[in-house]
Write an enzyme that holds these catalytic residues in place. Structure first.
Site, PDB file in Angstrom:
ATOM      1  N   SER B 154       0.843  -1.204   0.000  1.00 61.32           N
ATOM      2  CA  SER B 154       0.000   0.000   0.000  1.00 61.32           C
ATOM      3  C   SER B 154       0.882   1.261   0.000  1.00 61.32           C
ATOM      4  O   SER B 154       1.739   1.408  -0.874  1.00 61.32           O
ATOM      5  CB  SER B 154      -0.923  -0.050   1.220  1.00 61.32           C
ATOM      6  OG  SER B 154      -1.911   0.922   1.134  1.00 61.32           O
ATOM      7  N   ARG B 224     -11.348   5.991  10.813  1.00 64.90           N
ATOM      8  CA  ARG B 224     -10.887   4.605  10.816  1.00 64.90           C
ATOM      9  C   ARG B 224     -11.978   3.650  10.323  1.00 64.90           C
ATOM     10  O   ARG B 224     -11.709   2.699   9.600  1.00 64.90           O
ATOM     11  CB  ARG B 224     -10.440   4.212  12.228  1.00 64.90           C
ATOM     12  CG  ARG B 224      -9.921   2.795  12.342  1.00 64.90           C
ATOM     13  CD  ARG B 224      -8.719   2.545  11.449  1.00 64.90           C
ATOM     14  NE  ARG B 224      -8.057   1.290  11.777  1.00 64.90           N
ATOM     15  CZ  ARG B 224      -6.990   0.831  11.152  1.00 64.90           C
ATOM     16  NH1 ARG B 224      -6.462   1.519  10.165  1.00 64.90           N
ATOM     17  NH2 ARG B 224      -6.437  -0.304  11.502  1.00 64.90           N
ATOM     18  N   ASP B 321      -8.970  -6.327  -4.350  1.00 62.92           N
ATOM     19  CA  ASP B 321      -8.557  -5.030  -3.813  1.00 62.92           C
ATOM     20  C   ASP B 321      -9.166  -3.936  -4.694  1.00 62.92           C
ATOM     21  O   ASP B 321      -8.779  -3.783  -5.853  1.00 62.92           O
ATOM     22  CB  ASP B 321      -7.029  -4.941  -3.812  1.00 62.92           C
ATOM     23  CG  ASP B 321      -6.514  -3.643  -3.205  1.00 62.92           C
ATOM     24  OD1 ASP B 321      -7.326  -2.746  -2.908  1.00 62.92           O
ATOM     25  OD2 ASP B 321      -5.279  -3.534  -3.029  1.00 62.92           O
ATOM     26  N   HIS B 354      -8.059  -5.076  -0.012  1.00 64.52           N
ATOM     27  CA  HIS B 354      -6.761  -4.408   0.113  1.00 64.52           C
ATOM     28  C   HIS B 354      -5.909  -5.041   1.219  1.00 64.52           C
ATOM     29  O   HIS B 354      -4.694  -5.159   1.084  1.00 64.52           O
ATOM     30  CB  HIS B 354      -7.009  -2.930   0.413  1.00 64.52           C
ATOM     31  CG  HIS B 354      -5.770  -2.088   0.432  1.00 64.52           C
ATOM     32  ND1 HIS B 354      -4.944  -1.979  -0.659  1.00 64.52           N
ATOM     33  CD2 HIS B 354      -5.217  -1.311   1.398  1.00 64.52           C
ATOM     34  CE1 HIS B 354      -3.936  -1.168  -0.353  1.00 64.52           C
ATOM     35  NE2 HIS B 354      -4.071  -0.762   0.887  1.00 64.52           N
ATOM     36  N   ASP B 355      -6.545  -5.423   2.301  1.00 64.14           N
ATOM     37  CA  ASP B 355      -5.807  -5.997   3.431  1.00 64.14           C
ATOM     38  C   ASP B 355      -5.191  -7.364   3.138  1.00 64.14           C
ATOM     39  O   ASP B 355      -4.458  -7.896   3.978  1.00 64.14           O
ATOM     40  CB  ASP B 355      -6.723  -6.110   4.659  1.00 64.14           C
ATOM     41  CG  ASP B 355      -6.622  -4.884   5.557  1.00 64.14           C
ATOM     42  OD1 ASP B 355      -5.763  -4.017   5.278  1.00 64.14           O
ATOM     43  OD2 ASP B 355      -7.398  -4.792   6.519  1.00 64.14           O
TER      44      ASP B 355
END
Lengths: 198, 377
Positions: B154, B224, B321, B354-355
């Site tokens: 990232s 968050r 992602d 994405h993670d």
């Protein structure tokens, strides 16, 4: 899929590649052809393969490999960015045959393709006996084959003539030995050097 | 910790740089401190050093655990350790908390020598380029002339890419995972909503909330929560939470409690984050993301921007992602191809969005391990 044939087609392809060329190998498998051409011809090579196991093998073989789906074309590749674009024994596995051949000749100055000849005498005999051919060059059963296009040397040459693809050179083999007479009947594998129509 | 493939107990170190540094934004810091951790041994020729760059909320604590916090496992521990893909038996691995961070490196929470109070909002906006420049100073400090590899996911991948551009002779390989050569309008939009959430919190006090003894918890929490949505995939969220209710009897309450499991999950993640992360660092880091665009100095031409890179590249993306989709990695790959650079590109099938880059998907770890193995030989 080159492992089926050993290395004889590598030698033919290497003869067509000049030292230091930029080479793109579509459906590069484990990268052994690129590795061979790097060693023999000092090429700057890249392979494309969408199979994660093949990508992994390429990394272990020390070749540049890109995990792209060939069915999505080569649109990200620039015109004339390679001297040769190779498709070794994979043409029969892609659906968009003509688009891909045209793309190979857009991205590469020349294209090199090899494919199993469906018209080989053993395949004709199998069909005549009422069964789909299963051979060294077409080693799959009809229900588990990755091949989606079935064509002969004569079919391929007719397509190239129709679509303005120049046949610069063709070499034909049966069990690794050169075939001169009636290759459409006698050859199990064909290799071509293709160019853009003048 | 009984994991024999863990680096085990680790201790953060810190390096102080007492000379002024002018940042990309034009501000000069009189000096700064970087907190870092190292794992493995630097070899005699200092040729086995690997820098691991962190993303938005990461830190220098990349692998191992602290003696007093056995559950505080480094954020990329599954990748780094003896016998792991980035093998600390062979490599000397460095993790660093970036300048402007909130884990001990000089940042908004540090004391501004001009005022004797925390910098707060007066801490300058720090960019990816500034991070890389200061990481290079740390490399000098550690006696590392050239990294065997710089690795990041990232925003960390952006730093790896920038290393190859800012210091082409100081990095042999760049591993850029789940990253992008520049943010899209949508990416910037998400960052802006996060910033607005923080800055409009009444406890923000223009960024000087420390002196008021408060934290803009509500804003940071919302930032968050939203970030978290962008890190996961729709499929995975559906699989993990679906429309499950927290209420055991399955009855709707017709109010605004956290009824769905996903609401509860996001609230929990948001709350947890506010206990350890600084809002000013969050703001600052989102700006670093927004500003990163190496092609900008080349009329938007990424190919021209990457012409000066000399490293070998490993680029990987993940199928689900949508924050930095595979097509963003393709941009990097094609620009490298244009420049005839060595590049390997893996597009990993993984449902975690994405993670995914933080997970130990077997295909992903196998290919990154194979590439790193090649670096070592």
């Amino acid at each position: 899929m080159t492992e089926i044939f050993g290395r004889f087609d590598f030698d033919v392809i290497a003869q067509w590649i000049q030292p230091g060329e930029r080479v793109l190998d579509l459906g590069c498998g484990d990268g052994s052809l690129l590795k061979f051409l790097q060693a023999e011809r000092g090429i700057r090579g890249y392979g494309i393969d969408n199979d994660p196991a093949n990508l992994l093998a390429c990394v272990r073989n020390g070749v540049n490999a890109l995990q792209f789906d060939l069915e999505k074309g080569l649109s990200g590749f620039e015109d004339d960015s390679f001297d040769h674009v190779i498709m070794s024994l994979s043409l029969q596995t892609v659906r968009h045959t003509v688009v891909l051949l045209k793309e190979m000749l857009r991205v590469g100055h020349e294209a090199v393709v090899s494919f199993p000849n469906f018209g080989h005498r053993s395949h004709r005999a199998a069909i005549a006996a009422g069964r789909m051919p299963v051979s060294e060059t077409l080693p799959y059963q009809w229900f588990d084959s990755p091949n989606v296009r079935f064509f002969t040397i004569a079919d391929f040459e007719a397509l190239c003539r129709e679509r303005g693809i120049a046949l610069h050179e063709g070499l034909f083999f049966d069990e690794g030995k050169r075939v001169e007479q009636d290759p459409n009947l006698n050859a199990d594998v064909a290799l071509y050097r293709l160019g853009r129509q003048a | 910790m009984t994991d024999i493939r863990s680096v085990g107990i680790v201790t953060p170190q810190s390096a102080r740089f007492d000379r002024p540094i002018t940042l990309r934004g034009g501000t000069t810091l009189p000096g700064f401190e970087l907190v870092y951790e190292t794992y493995g041994e630097l070899n005699a020729s200092a040729s086995n050093a690997v820098l691991v760059c962190h993303a938005l909320s990461g830190s220098h604590h990349v692998a191992g655990v602290y003696p007093d916090q056995p559950k505080n496992v480094g954020w990329w521990d599954n990748l780094i350790g003896p016998g792991k893909p980035l093998d600390t038996n062979r490599f000397f691995v460095v993790g660093v908390n970036n300048l402007g961070g909130c884990y001990g490196s000089t940042g908004p929470m540090s004391i501004n020598p001009d005022t004797g109070k925390p910098y707060g909002a007066d801490f300058p906006v720090v960019t990816v380029e500034d991070w890389v420049a200061t990481q290079a100073m740390l490399a000098d400090h550690l006696g590392i002339e050239c990294w065997a590899a710089v690795l990041g996911g990232s925003l960390g991948g952006m730093q790896a890419l920038d290393w190859t551009l800012q210091f082409p002779d100081r990095v042999r390989h760049a591993l850029i995972v789940a990253s992008t050569p520049r943010l899209s309008a949508q990416n910037i939009a998400f960052n802006e909503v996060a910033r607005q959430a923080i800055m409009t919190d009444p406890d923000f006090h223009g960024g000087h909330y420390y002196e008021h003894g408060v934290v803009p918890v509500r804003g940071l929490r919302i930032a968050r929560m939203m970030g978290h949505i962008t890190y996961l995939s729709d499929d995975q969220m559906g699989e993990k939470f679906g429309r499950q209710l927290r209420n055991a009897d399955g009855k709707l309450k017709f109010n605004f409690d956290a009824e769905f499991q996903i609401e509860s999950y996001l609230r929990y993640q948001g709350d947890k984050f506010t206990t350890y992360f600084d809002a000013n660092t969050y703001l600052n880091t989102t700006k670093a993301l927004d500003y990163f665009d190496p092609a900008a100095d080349f009329g938007g031409n990424l190919q021209a921007a990457l012409a000066r890179a000399k490293a070998g590249f490993f680029v990987a993306s993940f199928s689900t992602d949508w924050r930095f989709a595979p097509s963003r990695s393709h941009e990097i790959v094609y620009a490298l191809l244009h420049n005839q650079r060595d590049v390997t590109y893996a597009e990993v099938e993984c449902d975690a969005g994405h993670d995914s880059f933080l997970l130990d998907d077997p295909q992903y770890h196998a290919v990154i391990a194979a590439y790193i193995d090649r670096i070592a030989t």
